[in-house]
Design an enzyme around this catalytic site. Structure first.
Site, PDB file in Angstrom:
ATOM      1  N   SER A 206       2.395   4.511   4.739  1.00 48.87           N
ATOM      2  CA  SER A 206       3.296   5.334   5.877  1.00 48.87           C
ATOM      3  C   SER A 206       4.473   5.911   5.071  1.00 48.87           C
ATOM      4  O   SER A 206       4.126   6.473   4.059  1.00 48.87           O
ATOM      5  CB  SER A 206       3.427   4.100   6.968  1.00 48.87           C
ATOM      6  OG  SER A 206       4.611   4.814   8.025  1.00 48.87           O
ATOM      7  N   ASP A 454      -5.207   8.318  12.386  1.00 51.02           N
ATOM      8  CA  ASP A 454      -3.779   8.184  12.330  1.00 51.02           C
ATOM      9  C   ASP A 454      -3.077   9.061  13.231  1.00 51.02           C
ATOM     10  O   ASP A 454      -3.175  10.110  13.418  1.00 51.02           O
ATOM     11  CB  ASP A 454      -3.274   8.358  10.836  1.00 51.02           C
ATOM     12  CG  ASP A 454      -1.976   7.890  10.848  1.00 51.02           C
ATOM     13  OD1 ASP A 454      -1.146   8.052  11.629  1.00 51.02           O
ATOM     14  OD2 ASP A 454      -1.510   7.558   9.621  1.00 51.02           O
ATOM     15  N   HIS A 491      -3.148   4.089  12.146  1.00 47.39           N
ATOM     16  CA  HIS A 491      -2.011   4.179  11.271  1.00 47.39           C
ATOM     17  C   HIS A 491      -1.958   3.068  10.345  1.00 47.39           C
ATOM     18  O   HIS A 491      -1.472   1.837  10.447  1.00 47.39           O
ATOM     19  CB  HIS A 491      -0.603   4.219  11.788  1.00 47.39           C
ATOM     20  CG  HIS A 491       0.636   4.734  11.087  1.00 47.39           C
ATOM     21  ND1 HIS A 491       0.489   5.731  10.211  1.00 47.39           N
ATOM     22  CD2 HIS A 491       1.646   3.927  10.782  1.00 47.39           C
ATOM     23  CE1 HIS A 491       1.719   5.575   9.505  1.00 47.39           C
ATOM     24  NE2 HIS A 491       2.447   4.436   9.569  1.00 47.39           N
TER      25      HIS A 491
END
Length: 573
Positions: A206, A454, A491
């Site tokens: 991320s 994601d 994610h």
């Protein structure tokens, strides 16, 4: 020696785990290598508090941590030294106190390597410097014997964006904290072991993946390996696309319905999830599987041939259409329109693209997908846009924000904010990453991974960066950079996916032995998994289903014999 014996056993355990996580080397995958790291023993832990000196740095504590105090995947982490401190303490232009807080964990038995742990979100918290790897981590950089640093990127308060109003805090968050911490950490290692690190690595997922990608462009001479997970390298664009999508889903949501605010349980936000329910998302996931599951040669509830799927799947044609009321088994025409628009990445009223397209994948059924699209898009992304990414800061209401005005604002700068939101967050030259030639020339390596489902940072955006990188390197990017899509994963973890894997060990092997990764084994986290179970796995999957993660553009295909639950019976083609 007897006192260190358990640590050496743990090191051997980590090496065994690494070997098990990597599929057999593909033919022709050897490249040049940098000299391998050699280890050393920690000289003294407690003495570091007073003996270590570095400009604008304060060490608050240096404390021995006994073996087993920390555990990873149920296994004890070896004895190490925990150092806590801060750099560049200052009074901000807003009158608040700022500093770059950090902790370093220094193994008693060190493997000669340094790992910078990039943290996620808006940073703001010094997370344990473990270097955790994979959806439910069974290993990590610290467990494997690295010296590891973690930081808050220059501000405190994990759930606040007020730091974004202070110009230097913005810059530290964007890229300057990593640049300031890196040489200090290497010097601290030198003080602790009597030698600096032989090899240095940086990684995260991320925003942590963004930190690593930015470092590849800005600090290409400081690290030998870059482990880049789900990189939000165009984070301002992604956040703006979230607002754009929320405004499209809002008219389809149940009027007046609300859910709890994720940061303030006493407050509520509109229930955008009612516009596209969990049952309806399962319906879309089944439609994707029906059209795309067999494209890789095996119907197994996973879409390995991601790019082929995008070419053949069509929402309007392939998802059942409602002829009456919505009952979860179909989508209305309006839902299909919005779903297609959101996956296209959004556009302004004059047709300007806001962000990348998103690939269709069965992981759309994952709860994390909905969390990002329907909750965080209203509760978190507007705060980041209004305080961190726009110049000047622009108060932003998610469902009424003027997207046309915000898009140029994230690329704007002024006398106070001399770098735009895009400039401080993105790798310089990401549109054409020519400057990575120098990184390649000195033998550094890049490994990227991204969950295909994601919902906030698009795997398609990462794939296109890899394609641009390949063009800039004359079609030879695979000599130093490899990308591993993770089918079904949301994610950084979760979704109907095999999301437990170690890509750091293959990266180290590539850097220091010249063995380029082509297939890396990933496992599903079913019931009883020591790293934590993934409750969203389909019931007909084996609890320990494994698949090879394949270096793009190859795809995992079944060999035609043996268990379809075992990665050894698949190859990357």
């Amino acid at each position: 020696m007897k006192r260190m014996h358990p640590a050496y056993l743990l090191a051997l355990s980590a090496a065994w785990l690494s070997a098990c996580s990597t599929a057999p080397e593909a033919p022709g995958s050897r490249t040049s290598a940098l000299p391998a790291a050699t280890g050393a023993a920690l000289q003294s832990c407690a003495a570091l508090k007073d003996s270590f000196s570095y400009a604008q740095t304060r060490i608050d504590a240096a404390t021995p941590v006994p073996a087993g105090t920390l555990k990873q995947g149920g296994s004890p982490v070896a004895t190490h030294c925990l150092v806590k401190g801060s750099m560049h303490q200052r009074k901000g232009s807003d009158g608040r106190d700022y500093a770059i807080g950090f902790e370093m964990r220094l193994p008693e038995v060190w493997n000669g390597r340094f790992y910078y742990q990039g943290n996620g979100g808006l940073d703001g918290a010094v997370r344990p410097a473990e270097g955790a790897l994979g959806g439910g981590p069974l290993t990590g950089a610290l467990f494997q014997g690295f010296a590891v640093i973690s930081s808050d990127a220059g501000h405190s308060g994990a759930q606040t964006t007020v730091f974004g109003l202070e110009p230097q805090a913005r810059l530290d968050y964007g890229y300057q904290a990593v640049a300031k911490l890196t040489p200090m950490a290497k010097d601290l290692i030198r003080s602790a072991y009597g030698k600096g690190p032989d090899r240095s690595y940086i990684g995260g997922c991320s925003n942590g993946g963004r930190h690593a990608m930015v470092a590849a462009s800005r600090l290409g001479d400081q690290y030998d390996g870059y482990l880049i997970g789900a990189p939000g390298y165009r984070l301002p664009n992604a956040a703006l696309a979230q607002l754009w999508g929320a405004q499209r889903w809002s008219p389809l949501a149940t009027p007046g319905a609300t859910v709890k605010h994720p940061m303030n349980p006493s407050a509520s936000i509109p229930d955008l999830g009612s516009a596209f329910t969990a049952q309806e998302r399962q319906t879309v996931a089944r439609a994707i599987l029906q059209r795309c599951d067999a494209l890789d040669g095996l119907s197994d509830g996973m879409v390995q041939a991601t790019q082929a799927c995008q070419a053949v799947f069509d929402v309007a044609r392939d998802v059942p259409a409602c002829s009456g009321v919505r009952d979860g088994s179909c989508l209305s025409p309006a839902q299909k329109t919005v779903l297609a628009q959101v996956h296209a990445g959004g556009k302004t009223t004059n047709g300007q693209t806001i962000y990348s397209a998103f690939p269709y994948d069965p992981g759309i059924a994952g709860s994390n997908w909905a969390q990002w699209k329907f909750v965080n898009a209203v509760a978190l992304d507007p705060l980041a846009i209004s305080t961190v990414f726009t110049a000047p800061p622009m108060p932003t209401s998610p469902l009424t924000a003027n997207i046309d005005a915000l898009l140029p604002a994230i690329a704007a700068s002024n006398e106070t904010y001399r770098e735009s939101g895009l400039a401080l967050m993105s790798p310089p030259g990401h549109e054409r990453p020519d400057k990575l030639r120098a990184l390649r020339a000195r033998g550094a390596r890049i490994v990227l991974y991204h969950g295909v489902s994601d919902a906030i940072f698009s795997a398609e955006d990462t794939r296109q960066w890899v394609e641009r990188l390949d063009t800039s390197q004359g079609g030879r990017a695979a000599d130093f950079a490899r990308y591993f899509p993770v089918p079904g994963m949301n994610h950084c973890s979760g979704g109907p996916a095999a999301d437990q894997f170690d890509l750091l060990s293959p990266l180290v092997r590539w850097v220091e032995e010249g063995v380029a990764p082509q297939a890396v084994t990933a496992r599903a986290r079913g019931a009883g998994n020591p790293g934590g179970a993934n409750t969203e796995l389909p019931a007909d999957w084996a609890a320990d289903r494994s698949r090879p993660l394949c270096a793009y553009p190859t795809v995992a295909r079944y060999r035609g014999q043996g268990s379809t639950e075992d990665a050894r019976n698949f190859s990357c083609q």
